[in-house]
Enzyme design. Structure first.
Site, PDB file in Angstrom:
ATOM      1  CD  GLU A 138       3.952   2.470  -3.654  1.00 60.58           C
ATOM      2  OE1 GLU A 138       2.629   2.579  -3.336  1.00 60.58           O
ATOM      3  OE2 GLU A 138       4.678   1.328  -4.137  1.00 60.58           O
ATOM      4  CG  ASP A 173      -0.294   2.889  -2.271  1.00 57.94           C
ATOM      5  OD1 ASP A 173      -1.340   3.366  -1.622  1.00 57.94           O
ATOM      6  OD2 ASP A 173      -0.214   1.684  -2.530  1.00 57.94           O
ATOM      7  CD  GLN A 199      -0.156   0.556  -5.673  1.00 60.73           C
ATOM      8  OE1 GLN A 199       0.459   0.868  -5.386  1.00 60.73           O
ATOM      9  NE2 GLN A 199       0.595  -0.189  -7.092  1.00 60.73           N
ATOM     10  CD  GLU A 235       0.001  -2.324  -3.452  1.00 65.39           C
ATOM     11  OE1 GLU A 235       1.203  -2.879  -3.392  1.00 65.39           O
ATOM     12  OE2 GLU A 235       0.022  -1.472  -2.808  1.00 65.39           O
TER      13      GLU A 235
END
Length: 256
Positions: A138, A173, A199, A235
């Site tokens: 990530e 993300d 996310q 998240e």
């Protein structure tokens, strides 16, 4: 759409085991955790089975935060520590029934860091063997994680393509990616084949995803229309108690 609760941020007013149950009752259909290692894996597995929820992923250890560590897998000279964290995460995920391990790169730069990261990712793949566990990497934005080795989506894709590990996927993300370049939908679509998890959080606050500069009410359906069929991980850092800010969940069309 399928939403998972990242218990590293959500439901922190509860113990991890209680948070699993509360997340399921709130409408989430999976959970994620950052560093669940203080809870025995067998206990977490039992709570997951009881709640009927899968564990999508956990993170490798960060190291010594007092020294500025935030992961070690791309840090030259600390391979033994990094691999100990990889072993810990894979063994825990297997025991708890987890589907993925996020290998945290850490703070480093340059070709030696890249080579170290690739070596440790290949080590992780060798440890996983034929178990059904994915490896995730990530990119983290420069504001929240200054000095982190893996910063941009495109840098992560070059790592994935160089590693040639079938189970290695990208954690997309949206919060980090918006800060590091934006253009979320086109970049997501271009690299969909490498994406293993998504996310969300508001930008720039990193709070509930129904505010801020990213229109998730339109972005997420477009991602699904592009072919994404996985979970979407919540998240974010709740403004107050987690349960008080969950109105977005039904508004975004969560599967129940």
């Amino acid at each position: 759409m399928k939403f998972s609760a990242n218990l590293g941020f959500l439901f922190r007013e509860h113990s991890l085991l209680d948070a699993v149950r509360v997340a399921g009752k709130a409408g989430f259909t999976a959970i994620e955790a950052h560093w669940p290692y203080d809870t025995p894996a067998s206990d977490l597995r039992a709570a997951l089975v009881d709640a009927g929820l899968p564990l999508l992923g956990i993170n490798t250890g960060v190291g010594d935060r007092a020294r500025g560590d935030f992961g070690l897998s791309a840090v030259p000279g600390r391979e033994a520590e990094a691999r100990a964290f990889i072993d810990q995460a894979i063994d825990y995920a297997a025991a708890a029934g987890g589907n993925a391990v996020h290998i945290m790169a850490g703070k480093a730069e340059g070709e030696n860091a890249r080579a170290t990261f690739l070596d440790n990712l290949r080590y992780a793949a060798s440890r996983i063997g034929d178990r059904d566990i994915a490896i995730l990497i990530e990119p983290l934005n420069h504001r929240d994680a200054p000095g982190y080795f893996l910063r941009t989506l495109e840098q992560a894709i070059t790592i994935i393509e160089a590693a040639r590990i079938p189970c290695l996927k990208l954690m997309f993300d949206c919060y980090h990616t918006q800060i590091e370049g934006g253009d979320l939908l086109s970049r997501f679509t271009a690299h969909l084949a490498h994406i293993g998890h998504v996310q969300i959080a508001s930008v720039p606050e990193r709070a509930e995803p129904d505010t801020g500069e990213v229109a998730y009410d339109r972005l997420l359906p477009a991602m699904v229309a592009a072919g994404y069929a996985g979970w979407i991980g919540a998240e974010y850092k709740p403004r107050t108690a987690t349960a008080e800010g969950l109105g977005w969940l039904s508004c975004f069309g969560a599967d129940r």
